[in-house]
Design a protein around this motif. Structure first.
Motif, PDB file in Angstrom:
ATOM      1  N   ASP A  43       0.821  -1.389   0.031  1.00 15.47           N
ATOM      2  CA  ASP A  43       0.098   0.105  -0.092  1.00 15.47           C
ATOM      3  C   ASP A  43       0.702   1.264  -0.037  1.00 15.47           C
ATOM      4  N   ALA A  44       2.069   1.227  -0.267  1.00 16.50           N
ATOM      5  CA  ALA A  44       3.258   2.423  -0.230  1.00 16.50           C
ATOM      6  C   ALA A  44       2.760   3.080  -0.959  1.00 16.50           C
ATOM      7  N   ASN A  45       2.234   3.123  -2.258  1.00 12.62           N
ATOM      8  CA  ASN A  45       2.343   4.072  -3.318  1.00 12.62           C
ATOM      9  C   ASN A  45       1.475   5.564  -2.902  1.00 12.62           C
ATOM     10  N   GLY A  46       0.296   5.216  -2.616  1.00 14.29           N
ATOM     11  CA  GLY A  46      -0.743   6.087  -2.029  1.00 14.29           C
ATOM     12  C   GLY A  46      -0.061   7.145  -0.841  1.00 14.29           C
ATOM     13  N   PRO A  47       0.271   6.637   0.141  1.00 13.25           N
ATOM     14  CA  PRO A  47       1.130   7.460   1.124  1.00 13.25           C
ATOM     15  C   PRO A  47       2.291   8.214   0.505  1.00 13.25           C
ATOM     16  N   ILE A  48       2.962   7.539  -0.190  1.00 17.88           N
ATOM     17  CA  ILE A  48       4.143   8.331  -0.965  1.00 17.88           C
ATOM     18  C   ILE A  48       3.693   9.694  -1.568  1.00 17.88           C
ATOM     19  N   GLU A  49       2.657   9.360  -2.304  1.00 18.84           N
ATOM     20  CA  GLU A  49       2.104  10.627  -3.246  1.00 18.84           C
ATOM     21  C   GLU A  49       1.159  11.663  -2.364  1.00 18.84           C
ATOM     22  N   GLU A  50       0.728  11.126  -1.348  1.00 19.04           N
ATOM     23  CA  GLU A  50      -0.161  11.970  -0.513  1.00 19.04           C
ATOM     24  C   GLU A  50       0.747  12.743   0.642  1.00 19.04           C
ATOM     25  N   ARG A  51       1.587  11.873   1.380  1.00 24.37           N
ATOM     26  CA  ARG A  51       2.489  12.605   2.569  1.00 24.37           C
ATOM     27  C   ARG A  51       3.719  13.046   2.088  1.00 24.37           C
ATOM     28  N   HIS A  52       4.307  12.608   0.920  1.00 17.65           N
ATOM     29  CA  HIS A  52       5.504  13.117   0.641  1.00 17.65           C
ATOM     30  C   HIS A  52       6.431  12.823   1.529  1.00 17.65           C
ATOM     31  N   PRO A  53       6.936  11.798   1.888  1.00 22.24           N
ATOM     32  CA  PRO A  53       7.753  11.325   3.329  1.00 22.24           C
ATOM     33  C   PRO A  53       9.247  11.957   2.825  1.00 22.24           C
ATOM     34  N   ASP A  54      10.103  12.224   3.890  1.00 20.34           N
ATOM     35  CA  ASP A  54      11.342  12.753   3.483  1.00 20.34           C
ATOM     36  C   ASP A  54      12.352  11.411   3.451  1.00 20.34           C
ATOM     37  N   ILE A  55      11.796  10.316   3.999  1.00 21.71           N
ATOM     38  CA  ILE A  55      12.737   9.099   3.949  1.00 21.71           C
ATOM     39  C   ILE A  55      11.769   8.021   4.171  1.00 21.71           C
ATOM     40  N   LEU A  56      12.252   6.822   3.471  1.00 16.14           N
ATOM     41  CA  LEU A  56      11.435   5.404   3.606  1.00 16.14           C
ATOM     42  C   LEU A  56      12.340   4.846   4.390  1.00 16.14           C
ATOM     43  N   MET A  57      12.086   4.167   5.293  1.00 16.01           N
ATOM     44  CA  MET A  57      12.778   3.296   6.244  1.00 16.01           C
ATOM     45  C   MET A  57      11.957   1.709   6.260  1.00 16.01           C
ATOM     46  N   LEU A  58      12.705   0.806   5.756  1.00 12.09           N
ATOM     47  CA  LEU A  58      12.262  -0.447   5.418  1.00 12.09           C
ATOM     48  C   LEU A  58      12.273  -1.470   6.620  1.00 12.09           C
ATOM     49  N   GLU A  66      14.332  -2.733  -0.990  1.00 10.09           N
ATOM     50  CA  GLU A  66      15.091  -1.401  -1.130  1.00 10.09           C
ATOM     51  C   GLU A  66      15.361  -0.815  -2.498  1.00 10.09           C
ATOM     52  N   GLN A  67      15.994  -1.485  -3.283  1.00  9.49           N
ATOM     53  CA  GLN A  67      16.354  -1.058  -4.742  1.00  9.49           C
ATOM     54  C   GLN A  67      15.086  -0.809  -5.561  1.00  9.49           C
ATOM     55  N   ASP A  68      13.865  -1.447  -5.483  1.00  6.96           N
ATOM     56  CA  ASP A  68      12.766  -1.072  -6.054  1.00  6.96           C
ATOM     57  C   ASP A  68      12.380   0.041  -5.590  1.00  6.96           C
ATOM     58  N   PHE A  69      12.178   0.324  -4.274  1.00  4.19           N
ATOM     59  CA  PHE A  69      11.885   1.913  -3.695  1.00  4.19           C
ATOM     60  C   PHE A  69      12.800   2.945  -4.286  1.00  4.19           C
ATOM     61  N   GLN A  70      14.063   2.531  -4.164  1.00  2.00           N
ATOM     62  CA  GLN A  70      15.194   3.640  -4.667  1.00  2.00           C
ATOM     63  C   GLN A  70      14.982   3.969  -6.003  1.00  2.00           C
ATOM     64  N   GLU A  71      14.580   3.094  -6.739  1.00  2.00           N
ATOM     65  CA  GLU A  71      14.099   3.430  -8.468  1.00  2.00           C
ATOM     66  C   GLU A  71      12.917   4.129  -8.503  1.00  2.00           C
ATOM     67  N   ARG A  72      12.067   4.294  -7.385  1.00  2.43           N
ATOM     68  CA  ARG A  72      10.592   4.937  -7.650  1.00  2.43           C
ATOM     69  C   ARG A  72      10.479   6.231  -7.008  1.00  2.43           C
ATOM     70  N   VAL A  73      11.515   6.674  -6.088  1.00  2.00           N
ATOM     71  CA  VAL A  73      11.228   7.769  -5.236  1.00  2.00           C
ATOM     72  C   VAL A  73      12.576   8.589  -5.338  1.00  2.00           C
ATOM     73  N   ASP A  74      12.543   9.781  -4.998  1.00  2.00           N
ATOM     74  CA  ASP A  74      13.815  10.659  -4.931  1.00  2.00           C
ATOM     75  C   ASP A  74      13.823  11.149  -3.394  1.00  2.00           C
ATOM     76  N   VAL A  75      13.991  10.066  -2.402  1.00  2.00           N
ATOM     77  CA  VAL A  75      14.045  10.440  -1.020  1.00  2.00           C
ATOM     78  C   VAL A  75      15.072   9.232  -0.603  1.00  2.00           C
ATOM     79  N   PRO A  76      15.841   9.346   0.404  1.00  2.00           N
ATOM     80  CA  PRO A  76      16.550   8.308   0.850  1.00  2.00           C
ATOM     81  C   PRO A  76      15.774   6.993   1.049  1.00  2.00           C
ATOM     82  N   VAL A  77      16.186   5.843   0.883  1.00  2.00           N
ATOM     83  CA  VAL A  77      15.331   4.780   1.205  1.00  2.00           C
ATOM     84  C   VAL A  77      16.383   3.753   2.121  1.00  2.00           C
TER      85      VAL A  77
END
Length: 102
Positions: A43-58, A66-77
């Motif tokens: 369910d991560a895509n919705g919150p990423i778009e809505e809340r614009h996190p400064d960091i994703l912690m897995l 980790e690599q999948d998220f790094q390719e999709r977002v431009d914040v630290p993962v």
């Protein structure tokens, strides 16, 4: 509005809820106004778009994403340290986030 937004990602969004609570308590003790929340990887895509996190912690159980998220977002993962996760050490995980995002 919060200074920083920290998004924790795990397999179901449940196991990180206690860690979120402990991280929020640690942030309050440090006088930080952080928005910290958890979500399931599926369910991560919705919150990423809505809340614009400064960091994703897995969480350790979804470290393989980790690599999948790094390719999709431009914040630290980053992956949460397994020992800190297992001990639900909110202060240490918060410190990891702060060190990463500055």
């Amino acid at each position: 509005m919060a200074e920083k937004t920290i998004m924790l990602v795990c397999s179901a969004g449940m196991s990180t809820s206690l860690l979120v609570t402990k991280m929020q308590k640690a942030a309050e003790e440090k006088g930080l106004d952080f928005d910290i929340f958890a979500t399931a990887a599926s369910d991560a895509n919705g919150p990423i778009e809505e809340r614009h996190p400064d960091i994703l912690m897995l969480g350790p159980q979804v470290k393989y994403l980790e690599q999948d998220f790094q390719e999709r977002v431009d914040v630290p993962v980053v992956s949460i340290n397994m020992q800190d996760y297992g001990m639900m050490n909110g202060e240490k995980v918060l410190e990891q986030a702060i060190e990463t995002i500055g």
